[in-house]
Design a protein around this motif. Structure first.
Motif, PDB file in Angstrom:
ATOM      1  N   ALA A   1      17.356  50.083  97.885  1.00 56.08           N
ATOM      2  CA  ALA A   1      16.426  49.653  96.837  1.00 56.08           C
ATOM      3  C   ALA A   1      16.362  48.135  96.717  1.00 56.08           C
ATOM      4  N   PHE A   2      17.524  47.513  96.587  1.00 54.09           N
ATOM      5  CA  PHE A   2      17.567  46.077  96.311  1.00 54.09           C
ATOM      6  C   PHE A   2      17.328  45.226  97.559  1.00 54.09           C
ATOM      7  N   GLU A   3      17.934  45.605  98.655  1.00 53.80           N
ATOM      8  CA  GLU A   3      17.950  44.727  99.821  1.00 53.80           C
ATOM      9  C   GLU A   3      16.841  45.008 100.828  1.00 53.80           C
ATOM     10  N   GLU A   4      16.303  46.215 100.805  1.00 51.50           N
ATOM     11  CA  GLU A   4      15.262  46.561 101.772  1.00 51.50           C
ATOM     12  C   GLU A   4      13.888  46.712 101.134  1.00 51.50           C
ATOM     13  N   LEU A   5      13.843  47.239  99.908  1.00 47.48           N
ATOM     14  CA  LEU A   5      12.555  47.499  99.259  1.00 47.48           C
ATOM     15  C   LEU A   5      12.166  46.431  98.242  1.00 47.48           C
ATOM     16  N   GLY A   6      13.105  45.579  97.853  1.00 48.47           N
ATOM     17  CA  GLY A   6      12.785  44.503  96.930  1.00 48.47           C
ATOM     18  C   GLY A   6      12.771  44.902  95.468  1.00 48.47           C
ATOM     19  N   ALA A   7      13.543  45.917  95.095  1.00 48.37           N
ATOM     20  CA  ALA A   7      13.650  46.297  93.686  1.00 48.37           C
ATOM     21  C   ALA A   7      14.359  45.201  92.896  1.00 48.37           C
ATOM     22  N   VAL A   8      14.041  45.103  91.617  1.00 45.40           N
ATOM     23  CA  VAL A   8      14.713  44.139  90.743  1.00 45.40           C
ATOM     24  C   VAL A   8      15.618  44.834  89.735  1.00 45.40           C
ATOM     25  N   THR A   9      15.402  46.144  89.527  1.00 43.31           N
ATOM     26  CA  THR A   9      16.182  46.879  88.537  1.00 43.31           C
ATOM     27  C   THR A   9      16.356  48.331  88.987  1.00 43.31           C
ATOM     28  N   ALA A  10      17.547  48.866  88.748  1.00 44.56           N
ATOM     29  CA  ALA A  10      17.807  50.290  88.952  1.00 44.56           C
ATOM     30  C   ALA A  10      18.228  50.893  87.621  1.00 44.56           C
ATOM     31  N   LEU A  11      17.647  52.036  87.289  1.00 44.46           N
ATOM     32  CA  LEU A  11      17.907  52.696  86.017  1.00 44.46           C
ATOM     33  C   LEU A  11      18.496  54.081  86.257  1.00 44.46           C
ATOM     34  N   THR A  12      19.300  54.533  85.319  1.00 46.89           N
ATOM     35  CA  THR A  12      19.792  55.895  85.358  1.00 46.89           C
ATOM     36  C   THR A  12      20.081  56.343  83.938  1.00 46.89           C
ATOM     37  N   GLU A  13      20.109  57.647  83.724  1.00 38.95           N
ATOM     38  CA  GLU A  13      20.458  58.219  82.424  1.00 38.95           C
ATOM     39  C   GLU A  13      21.570  59.228  82.640  1.00 38.95           C
ATOM     40  N   VAL A  14      22.609  59.142  81.812  1.00 35.99           N
ATOM     41  CA  VAL A  14      23.793  59.972  81.995  1.00 35.99           C
ATOM     42  C   VAL A  14      24.221  60.525  80.641  1.00 35.99           C
ATOM     43  N   PHE A  15      24.481  61.837  80.583  1.00 33.05           N
ATOM     44  CA  PHE A  15      25.024  62.402  79.358  1.00 33.05           C
ATOM     45  C   PHE A  15      26.293  61.658  78.972  1.00 33.05           C
ATOM     46  N   GLN A  16      26.487  61.467  77.687  1.00 32.32           N
ATOM     47  CA  GLN A  16      27.630  60.680  77.236  1.00 32.32           C
ATOM     48  C   GLN A  16      28.963  61.323  77.576  1.00 32.32           C
ATOM     49  N   ASP A  17      28.979  62.646  77.754  1.00 26.01           N
ATOM     50  CA  ASP A  17      30.231  63.326  78.075  1.00 26.01           C
ATOM     51  C   ASP A  17      30.409  63.563  79.572  1.00 26.01           C
ATOM     52  N   ASN A  18      29.515  63.006  80.389  1.00 26.42           N
ATOM     53  CA  ASN A  18      29.632  63.147  81.847  1.00 26.42           C
ATOM     54  C   ASN A  18      30.498  62.006  82.375  1.00 26.42           C
ATOM     55  N   VAL A  19      31.790  62.209  82.301  1.00 25.79           N
ATOM     56  CA  VAL A  19      32.742  61.139  82.600  1.00 25.79           C
ATOM     57  C   VAL A  19      32.613  60.649  84.033  1.00 25.79           C
ATOM     58  N   GLY A  20      32.446  61.575  84.981  1.00 27.84           N
ATOM     59  CA  GLY A  20      32.386  61.188  86.380  1.00 27.84           C
ATOM     60  C   GLY A  20      31.210  60.282  86.694  1.00 27.84           C
ATOM     61  N   SER A  21      30.016  60.695  86.272  1.00 25.18           N
ATOM     62  CA  SER A  21      28.825  59.896  86.554  1.00 25.18           C
ATOM     63  C   SER A  21      28.840  58.589  85.780  1.00 25.18           C
ATOM     64  N   GLN A  22      29.368  58.626  84.565  1.00 31.29           N
ATOM     65  CA  GLN A  22      29.501  57.390  83.786  1.00 31.29           C
ATOM     66  C   GLN A  22      30.381  56.392  84.536  1.00 31.29           C
ATOM     67  N   GLY A  23      31.482  56.895  85.094  1.00 25.39           N
ATOM     68  CA  GLY A  23      32.400  56.016  85.803  1.00 25.39           C
ATOM     69  C   GLY A  23      31.786  55.412  87.052  1.00 25.39           C
ATOM     70  N   VAL A  24      31.030  56.225  87.812  1.00 27.97           N
ATOM     71  CA  VAL A  24      30.365  55.721  89.011  1.00 27.97           C
ATOM     72  C   VAL A  24      29.382  54.620  88.638  1.00 27.97           C
ATOM     73  N   SER A  25      28.555  54.864  87.623  1.00 26.75           N
ATOM     74  CA  SER A  25      27.523  53.900  87.241  1.00 26.75           C
ATOM     75  C   SER A  25      28.131  52.595  86.758  1.00 26.75           C
ATOM     76  N   ARG A  26      29.080  52.682  85.875  1.00 23.35           N
ATOM     77  CA  ARG A  26      29.665  51.457  85.314  1.00 23.35           C
ATOM     78  C   ARG A  26      30.484  50.712  86.364  1.00 23.35           C
ATOM     79  N   GLY A  27      31.097  51.448  87.283  1.00 17.52           N
ATOM     80  CA  GLY A  27      31.843  50.805  88.351  1.00 17.52           C
ATOM     81  C   GLY A  27      30.950  50.007  89.289  1.00 17.52           C
ATOM     82  N   LEU A  28      29.666  50.396  89.375  1.00 27.60           N
ATOM     83  CA  LEU A  28      28.719  49.687  90.231  1.00 27.60           C
ATOM     84  C   LEU A  28      28.022  48.538  89.505  1.00 27.60           C
ATOM     85  N   GLY A  29      28.337  48.362  88.236  1.00 27.46           N
ATOM     86  CA  GLY A  29      27.793  47.224  87.503  1.00 27.46           C
ATOM     87  C   GLY A  29      26.687  47.539  86.522  1.00 27.46           C
ATOM     88  N   TYR A  30      26.350  48.815  86.330  1.00 26.37           N
ATOM     89  CA  TYR A  30      25.324  49.169  85.345  1.00 26.37           C
ATOM     90  C   TYR A  30      25.776  48.750  83.949  1.00 26.37           C
TER      91      TYR A  30
END
Length: 233
Positions: free
Chosen positions: A155-184
């Motif tokens: 997205a960022f390096e090949e297509l020229g995106a400026v923003t990536a968005l995602t929505e995660v249930f507040q109790d979805n610990v695994g996906s929350q951790g992945v997203s925040r670990g990547l800088g969201y």
């Protein structure tokens, strides 16, 4: 019976001239993103049937519900069919103004799950959203984080995106951790209805200025050049 019939049809080998025509008019079929461990690619129908079987085998624990659309509550055969039909539907509905790129995730040739990069009015907004699922047996092995990193690199390096968005249930610990670990970063909340009750999701946002570019030697992108017009990139 319908699902088994679809699997049998999907495993047929296409004639070479058919593949050549497909590659000319649908160059996305040749898109591949590879790291040392994973390969993300647009699945052919045989690979799609393998991914559907992974979904049929289970995507999360029975007590969990990580998706707003409760497709994982379906019986195994219907769950597999949902994966196949959604992929075909998104491919058939593709336009430069509204697209959803579904990629199969493979480790050592084995199907393990799918990731999706999608956007509307990308040529103007330069925003993408991501979705993903992995077979339950492949959780907690770093595959989700690595696959999302590859998707964001596209997205960022090949297509020229400026923003990536995602929505995660507040109790979805695994996906929350992945997203925040990547800088969201937090970007508000969303309230929806699921099975007659209110569910709350965290909206998360990753701007290109906060994106930590991985080692370029760890990712190989092939088949993108001819597909770029399909993204309006």
């Amino acid at each position: 019976m319908l699902f088994l019939a679809l699997l049998n049809v999907s495993r047929r080998t296409l004639p070479c001239h058919t593949c050549e025509v497909l590659n000319v008019y649908w160059p996305l079929a040749q898109l591949k993103l590879a790291t040392k461990r994973l390969e993300l690619r647009v699945p052919n129908d045989a690979e799609l049937s393998e991914l559907a079987q992974v979904a049929a085998n289970g995507v999360h624990e029975p007590c969990e519900q990580p998706f707003l659309t409760p497709w994982t509550d379906l019986p195994p055969g219907e769950r597999a069919l949902h994966v196949m039909q959604q992929h075909w539907s998104r491919r058939g509905a593709w336009s430069v103004e509204d697209w959803a790129l579904e990629l199969g995730v493979f480790r050592g040739g084995q199907a393990v799950g799918m990731v999706t990069l999608k956007a509307r009015n990308f040529s103007v907004l330069r925003e993408v959203k991501t979705e993903s699922w992995l077979g339950l047996e492949f959780h907690r092995q770093g595959i989700g984080t690595e696959a999302r990193t590859v998707l964001l690199s596209l997205a960022f390096e090949e297509l020229g995106a400026v923003t990536a968005l995602t929505e995660v249930f507040q109790d979805n610990v695994g996906s929350q951790g992945v997203s925040r670990g990547l800088g969201y970063r937090p970007d508000g909340i969303s309230r929806d209805v699921l099975a007659g009750r209110v569910v709350v999701s965290d909206r998360l946002r990753l701007d290109v200025s906060d994106w930590a570019t991985p080692d370029p030697t760890d990712l190989t992108v092939t088949g993108l050049a001819k597909a770029l017009p399909f993204f309006s990139a």
